[in-house]
Design a protein around this motif. Structure first.
Motif, PDB file in Angstrom:
ATOM      1  N   ARG A  46     104.263  83.930 -12.966  1.00 29.16           N
ATOM      2  CA  ARG A  46     103.721  83.041 -11.943  1.00 29.16           C
ATOM      3  C   ARG A  46     102.317  82.534 -12.262  1.00 29.16           C
ATOM      4  N   ALA A  47     102.067  82.193 -13.499  1.00 25.98           N
ATOM      5  CA  ALA A  47     100.783  81.584 -13.843  1.00 25.98           C
ATOM      6  C   ALA A  47     100.680  80.224 -13.168  1.00 25.98           C
ATOM      7  N   ASP A  48      99.479  79.869 -12.752  1.00 29.76           N
ATOM      8  CA  ASP A  48      99.261  78.576 -12.108  1.00 29.76           C
ATOM      9  C   ASP A  48      98.899  77.506 -13.115  1.00 29.76           C
ATOM     10  N   ARG A  49      98.250  77.919 -14.197  1.00 27.80           N
ATOM     11  CA  ARG A  49      97.692  76.940 -15.134  1.00 27.80           C
ATOM     12  C   ARG A  49      97.867  77.448 -16.553  1.00 27.80           C
ATOM     13  N   LEU A  50      98.292  76.556 -17.440  1.00 31.25           N
ATOM     14  CA  LEU A  50      98.426  76.874 -18.864  1.00 31.25           C
ATOM     15  C   LEU A  50      97.577  75.861 -19.623  1.00 31.25           C
ATOM     16  N   VAL A  51      96.525  76.354 -20.279  1.00 32.62           N
ATOM     17  CA  VAL A  51      95.530  75.494 -20.917  1.00 32.62           C
ATOM     18  C   VAL A  51      95.633  75.608 -22.438  1.00 32.62           C
ATOM     19  N   VAL A  52      95.612  74.464 -23.108  1.00 30.48           N
ATOM     20  CA  VAL A  52      95.561  74.414 -24.572  1.00 30.48           C
ATOM     21  C   VAL A  52      94.124  74.078 -24.962  1.00 30.48           C
ATOM     22  N   PHE A  53      93.437  75.006 -25.643  1.00 31.03           N
ATOM     23  CA  PHE A  53      92.063  74.750 -26.072  1.00 31.03           C
ATOM     24  C   PHE A  53      92.029  74.483 -27.583  1.00 31.03           C
ATOM     25  N   PRO A  54      91.067  73.710 -28.055  1.00 32.21           N
ATOM     26  CA  PRO A  54      91.052  73.287 -29.458  1.00 32.21           C
ATOM     27  C   PRO A  54      90.701  74.399 -30.437  1.00 32.21           C
ATOM     28  N   ASP A  55      91.460  74.453 -31.511  1.00 30.16           N
ATOM     29  CA  ASP A  55      91.164  75.307 -32.667  1.00 30.16           C
ATOM     30  C   ASP A  55      91.535  74.493 -33.899  1.00 30.16           C
ATOM     31  N   GLY A  56      90.761  73.440 -34.148  1.00 29.84           N
ATOM     32  CA  GLY A  56      91.068  72.503 -35.227  1.00 29.84           C
ATOM     33  C   GLY A  56      91.160  73.151 -36.591  1.00 29.84           C
ATOM     34  N   GLU A  57      90.323  74.139 -36.850  1.00 36.51           N
ATOM     35  CA  GLU A  57      90.334  74.781 -38.162  1.00 36.51           C
ATOM     36  C   GLU A  57      91.614  75.570 -38.405  1.00 36.51           C
ATOM     37  N   GLY A  58      92.260  76.003 -37.336  1.00 39.63           N
ATOM     38  CA  GLY A  58      93.463  76.802 -37.492  1.00 39.63           C
ATOM     39  C   GLY A  58      94.754  76.006 -37.450  1.00 39.63           C
ATOM     40  N   GLU A  59      94.678  74.724 -37.076  1.00 40.92           N
ATOM     41  CA  GLU A  59      95.882  73.909 -36.969  1.00 40.92           C
ATOM     42  C   GLU A  59      96.476  73.611 -38.344  1.00 40.92           C
ATOM     43  N   ARG A  60      97.793  73.420 -38.358  1.00 43.51           N
ATOM     44  CA  ARG A  60      98.467  73.008 -39.577  1.00 43.51           C
ATOM     45  C   ARG A  60      99.265  71.738 -39.291  1.00 43.51           C
ATOM     46  N   ARG A  61     100.585  71.790 -39.332  1.00 44.63           N
ATOM     47  CA  ARG A  61     101.369  70.564 -39.142  1.00 44.63           C
ATOM     48  C   ARG A  61     101.339  70.060 -37.702  1.00 44.63           C
ATOM     49  N   TRP A  62     101.377  70.974 -36.744  1.00 49.79           N
ATOM     50  CA  TRP A  62     101.467  70.564 -35.342  1.00 49.79           C
ATOM     51  C   TRP A  62     100.264  71.097 -34.580  1.00 49.79           C
ATOM     52  N   GLY A  63      99.487  70.174 -34.015  1.00 50.47           N
ATOM     53  CA  GLY A  63      98.257  70.550 -33.343  1.00 50.47           C
ATOM     54  C   GLY A  63      98.359  70.510 -31.833  1.00 50.47           C
TER      55      GLY A  63
END
Length: 298
Positions: A36-53
């Motif tokens: 029952r989470a109310d909010r799901l947030v995606v925060f930036p980690d540009g250095e760790g991204e590969r094909r899909w950011g």
């Protein structure tokens, strides 16, 4: 009480293909829904991204959180949900209309047409879009999500209601912004280098979390939160001495060191899987393990 889950844009960095990346994101959405989470947030980690950011992660999460009967209307033929068939069903009340009271069940709908006579056509998962009267002081536009209360399906009896429906909301924002929200509650960072979560530690936390809510952040595969944050380091202590190659024994302990002024702004660093039997705990596994403990009532 508000429960927020923070995951990095590098969430699917280890996925071998788009199908596997989609499946992993679906597991995260599923875990957030179960607890029952109310909010799901995606925060930036540009250095760790590969094909899909972050853009891909956010879009697939939004798609997963959309009721199946609205996906075609809301998303059309976007390329990101190409493998949407592997997403596990969330079966949230906001998607199924299963939570009801004496006046009927509520579910999400999307406005497909706005008429000149104060009526709109709404797709809410019935056999056809239905025509409904717009309540006074309520304004709706084509394509807008609305709440529909259904009191009967045969014959159809439904009405628009000007009230929010409890849904898992998806956001994309900086970590500092997510942690700085007024409803952030207890801010927890999960890491295998954090303080072990024990029954006694949980007992002292339960009351705070139940009263204030919580925001829990997770790392990515092979890239934990300490690696993503400036001012956060891992200190290693070797109680059993050093090997000849300079490395410490397997029994070495480690802990988080947060420098003054670090941007993390967490209240706690917790290891929620203190006796892990695998070298790596996947993000979706960590979410389940953490929230299963942290959402226990006092």
């Amino acid at each position: 009480m508000t429960v927020s889950i923070l995951v990095p844009s590098s969430l699917v960095r280890e996925a071998e293909d788009k199908r596997e990346a989609t499946r992993k994101i679906g597991y995260v959405a599923r875990a957030a829904t179960v607890f029952r989470a109310d909010r799901l947030v995606v925060f930036p980690d540009g250095e760790g991204e590969r094909r899909w950011g972050g853009g891909f992660v956010e879009t697939v999460l939004r798609y997963a959180a959309t009721p199946p009967y609205l996906r075609k209307e809301a998303w059309g033929t976007r390329s990101e949900p190409e493998y949407a068939g592997v997403l596990p069903p969330l079966r949230a009340p906001s998607q199924t209309g299963s939570e009801s009271d004496d006046s009927g069940s509520t579910r999400q709908g999307i406005v497909t047409e706005v008429g000149p006579d104060g009526r709109v056509r709404v797709n809410c998962g019935l056999q056809h879009p239905i025509s409904l009267v717009v309540p006074p002081k309520m304004e709706v536009d084509e394509g807008e999500r609305v709440t529909v209360r259904i009191s009967s399906r045969e014959p159809v009896r439904a009405k628009l209601v000007d009230e929010p429906i409890s849904v898992l909301s998806i956001h994309r924002m900086d970590l500092s912004e997510a942690l700085g929200r007024e409803d952030a509650g207890v801010r927890v960072a999960t890491s295998r280098f954090g303080e072990n979560l024990t029954t006694s530690r949980l007992g002292s936390l339960a009351g705070r979390i139940e009263r204030d809510g919580m925001t829990v952040a997770f790392g990515a595969p092979e890239r934990g939160l300490p690696a993503m944050l400036d001012g956060v380091t891992v200190e290693r202590v070797a109680p059993a001495g050093q090997r000849e190659d300079g490395e410490s024994d397997e029994g070495d302990s480690s802990h988080i060191n947060v420098e003054p002024g670090a941007p993390s702004r967490f209240d706690l660093w917790l290891n929620t899987v203190p006796n892990q039997g695998s070298k790596v705990v996947r993000t979706e596994e960590a979410i389940v393990a953490s929230l299963a403990c942290l959402t226990l009532p006092e």
